[in-house]
Structure formats: C-alpha cells, structure tokens
Design a protein around this motif. Structure first.
Motif, PDB file in Angstrom:
ATOM      1  N   ARG A  75       0.825  -1.210   0.000  1.00 17.44           N
ATOM      2  CA  ARG A  75       0.000   0.000   0.000  1.00 17.44           C
ATOM      3  C   ARG A  75       0.857   1.256   0.000  1.00 17.44           C
ATOM      4  O   ARG A  75       0.628   2.190  -0.763  1.00 17.44           O
ATOM      5  CB  ARG A  75      -0.918   0.025   1.223  1.00 17.44           C
ATOM      6  CG  ARG A  75      -1.712   1.327   1.342  1.00 17.44           C
ATOM      7  CD  ARG A  75      -2.340   1.479   2.722  1.00 17.44           C
ATOM      8  NE  ARG A  75      -3.085   2.727   2.809  1.00 17.44           N
ATOM      9  CZ  ARG A  75      -2.598   3.865   3.276  1.00 17.44           C
ATOM     10  NH1 ARG A  75      -1.337   3.925   3.681  1.00 17.44           N
ATOM     11  NH2 ARG A  75      -3.337   4.959   3.329  1.00 17.44           N
ATOM     12  N   ASN A  76       1.861   1.271   0.863  1.00 14.90           N
ATOM     13  CA  ASN A  76       2.642   2.503   1.000  1.00 14.90           C
ATOM     14  C   ASN A  76       3.653   2.707  -0.111  1.00 14.90           C
ATOM     15  O   ASN A  76       4.038   3.848  -0.385  1.00 14.90           O
ATOM     16  CB  ASN A  76       3.302   2.541   2.385  1.00 14.90           C
ATOM     17  CG  ASN A  76       2.318   2.953   3.456  1.00 14.90           C
ATOM     18  OD1 ASN A  76       1.894   4.089   3.518  1.00 14.90           O
ATOM     19  ND2 ASN A  76       1.903   2.001   4.279  1.00 14.90           N
ATOM     20  N   ALA A  77       4.059   1.621  -0.753  1.00 11.42           N
ATOM     21  CA  ALA A  77       4.865   1.790  -1.960  1.00 11.42           C
ATOM     22  C   ALA A  77       4.007   2.466  -3.029  1.00 11.42           C
ATOM     23  O   ALA A  77       4.441   3.400  -3.711  1.00 11.42           O
ATOM     24  CB  ALA A  77       5.373   0.442  -2.458  1.00 11.42           C
ATOM     25  N   VAL A  78       2.746   1.995  -3.139  1.00 10.93           N
ATOM     26  CA  VAL A  78       1.804   2.578  -4.101  1.00 10.93           C
ATOM     27  C   VAL A  78       1.468   4.017  -3.714  1.00 10.93           C
ATOM     28  O   VAL A  78       1.505   4.936  -4.537  1.00 10.93           O
ATOM     29  CB  VAL A  78       0.517   1.723  -4.177  1.00 10.93           C
ATOM     30  CG1 VAL A  78      -0.552   2.432  -4.994  1.00 10.93           C
ATOM     31  CG2 VAL A  78       0.817   0.367  -4.784  1.00 10.93           C
ATOM     32  N   VAL A  79       1.114   4.214  -2.432  1.00  8.66           N
ATOM     33  CA  VAL A  79       0.728   5.549  -1.955  1.00  8.66           C
ATOM     34  C   VAL A  79       1.871   6.534  -2.118  1.00  8.66           C
ATOM     35  O   VAL A  79       1.686   7.655  -2.608  1.00  8.66           O
ATOM     36  CB  VAL A  79       0.274   5.493  -0.479  1.00  8.66           C
ATOM     37  CG1 VAL A  79       0.191   6.893   0.115  1.00  8.66           C
ATOM     38  CG2 VAL A  79      -1.077   4.814  -0.362  1.00  8.66           C
ATOM     39  N   ASN A  80       3.057   6.119  -1.694  1.00  8.44           N
ATOM     40  CA  ASN A  80       4.199   7.027  -1.759  1.00  8.44           C
ATOM     41  C   ASN A  80       4.517   7.423  -3.191  1.00  8.44           C
ATOM     42  O   ASN A  80       4.791   8.592  -3.486  1.00  8.44           O
ATOM     43  CB  ASN A  80       5.423   6.373  -1.113  1.00  8.44           C
ATOM     44  CG  ASN A  80       6.115   7.306  -0.139  1.00  8.44           C
ATOM     45  OD1 ASN A  80       5.468   8.146   0.483  1.00  8.44           O
ATOM     46  ND2 ASN A  80       7.409   7.184  -0.007  1.00  8.44           N
TER      47      ASN A  80
END
Length: 309
Positions: A185-190
């Motif tokens: 999620r945070n790879a995508v979000v970032n």
C-alpha cells in the motif's frame, strides 16, 4: 508564511525530516475523524455477503458514519487511536516524505534531472522503509479506530497497553501484522502521492502557470490526493481488514483479499472510497502546504542563527 521569500540555501535532510513529521502530525489532527470513518466503512460487512452487508449496514456514507459514531459512542470516538496515529506520523512521514529527496538524489547520483523511474524507485524505497519502522503504531491505530464501543467495554485501556496486549496475545510479530499489504500500500501511496505532487508542481512551474507558493502547493497536493486514492484504495482496504482481523481469521493478506472478493464482490475493494478521498485530499493539502512553509521557516531560522551580527 505565504509569500515568504525562499532562501537560496536548500533545506537539509534534517530540516526535511523534522518538517515532514511535524506537518503530517498537524494534518492528522485535522483529518483524523475522516480516517476513522474510512476504517469503519472498510471493515463493515466483512463477515457477511454483499446482500446481507448492504441490508444490515450500520454506517452509510461519510457524514452518516460520523454522525452515527457521535450518537452511539460520543464525539471522542472520532479520535480513537489518535496517540498511535501521531506516533505513526512522526516516525512514518518523517521517513517516507522527509527522506524522499535524499533517496531520489542517491538513485540519480546527484543529477538535477531525475526521470520518472528515479521518482518511483525513491517513493517505493522510502515508503517500504517507513512501514518497517512504523508498522506497530499503524496496527494499534487501526485497532482503536475499528473498535465500536456502543455500551461495551474498551478493547484496550490505553495506547501502551495495546502494544503490550498485542505482543502478549499474538506474539511480538503481532505488532507487525499486515506488514506485507502495508508495504504494498505505501509503496503505491508514496509513489502516487509524492511523484504526482512532484510532477504536477514541476509542470505548473515550468509552464509559468503558477509560482512556487501556496496556490501551487494547494493545487499539486489536491491532485496528488485524488490520484493516490484511486490507485491505493484496494490495497488500503485489504490492509485495514487484515490488521484488524482476529488471530487466524485470515491465513495471509492474499487470503483476506480473496475472501473479500468471494463474499462481497469487487466493489468491496473500494469501500470507504469517499472518506478515503476526503481524508487523503484534505490530508495532502494540509500536509504539503504546511511542509513547504515549515521547510522555508526552518531554513530561514537556521540562516538567521548562522548569520553574523
């Protein structure tokens, strides 16, 4: 601070690190009720099929969820998990946002012309690193937000007790539950958030449509929030469900996603989309605008401290 003349000295990694954490905490304080509403909508109906879930839905829409929570649990319920949320942002945002430029420069070997690949690689790296450090705070935050206390007892009496209880009952690695979907999620979000913000801002500045000031920061942040919500919502729902799940409810994050698809259909992956967008959009605006101004203020303060009398 609007219109503050930027110094020629670029902000240091320390200034960015502290500025990002502080700005993220301010953004969380303002938008936390929307995040809590998003979590409640995301976990709603997870033990039912789509028809039963729709018929017995306790929460309907962003405003309806907030009003229901205030009516049944009191206004303080909107800020459940705030302490863990602020702990998360101070560690999480400081790394994923504050170190983004430094990591990007590392991948480009100091070149001023970074391609889209370098942006994406830097965003993925700092996003994954931030999760590895801050995951326990995210688990505790979600547990507090997800627990409906309508006449029942508290799931945890305090934030510290929550850390201890999870570690005792689920093992030390229980605090890192859901790390894999959260890294995804945070790879995508970032990538979506920081790269989109960078690209929109650079485009506006290069086309001379705006100057590097509040309107430009606001527009870039709002666009980044919208793009991020569309891209990250499915992973975000799985992450929330998995981190809030009881012991052995799901074998893995993949099993959680498959169960959602079978029981509730593909629309389940966009549950809580509107509060997610409202939260991410407003959070991005507050965070990036505050971050840009804090960077300038901190650089100016350092420059004035070092300047001779």
């Amino acid at each position: 601070m609007v219109g503050f003349k930027a110094t020629d000295v670029p902000p240091t990694a320390t200034v960015k690190f502290l500025g990002a954490g502080t700005a993220a905490c301010i953004a969380d304080l303002i938008t936390f009720p929307l995040d809590t509403a998003k979590v409640r909508l995301q976990i709603q109906g997870e033990r039912q099929g789509p028809v039963q879930a729709a018929a017995s839905a306790q929460y309907r829409g962003v405003l309806g969820t907030i009003l229901t929570m205030v009516r049944t649990e009191g206004p303080r319920s909107l800020y459940k998990g705030l302490v863990a949320g602020l702990q998360r942002q101070m560690s999480f945002a400081s790394i994923r946002i504050g170190l983004y430029d430094s990591v990007k420069q590392f991948y480009t070997k100091g070149s001023e012309h970074a391609g889209i690949g370098s942006h994406l690689l830097a965003g993925s790296t700092t996003g994954a690193l931030a999760v590895a450090v801050a995951q326990p705070t995210d688990v505790v935050k979600v547990r507090f937000q997800a627990h409906a206390q309508a006449g029942g007892g508290r799931r945890y009496q305090s934030t510290i007790e929550a850390y201890k209880t999870i570690a005792r009952e689920e093992g030390f690695w229980g605090l890192w539950k859901g790390t894999s979907p959260n890294v995804a999620r945070n790879a995508v979000v970032n990538c979506a958030e920081l790269v989109t913000y960078d690209l929109i801002k650079d485009t506006l500045l290069k086309a001379n449509l705006m100057t590097d000031d509040l309107p430009c920061h606001f527009t870039s942040a709002f666009g980044a929030g919208f793009c991020t919500t569309i891209i990250s919502s499915p992973v975000d729902v799985v992450k929330t469900r998995y981190m809030n799940s009881a012991l052995c409810q799901y074998r893995s994050a993949g099993h959680c996603a498959l169960t959602m698809l079978q029981k509730e259909g593909p629309q389940a992956f966009y549950k809580g989309f509107m509060p997610s967008f409202l939260r991410l959009g407003s959070w991005n605006v507050v965070m990036f605008v505050t971050y840009e101004q804090l960077k300038r203020a901190l650089v100016a303060a350092c420059a004035s401290r070092d300047a001779p009398f």
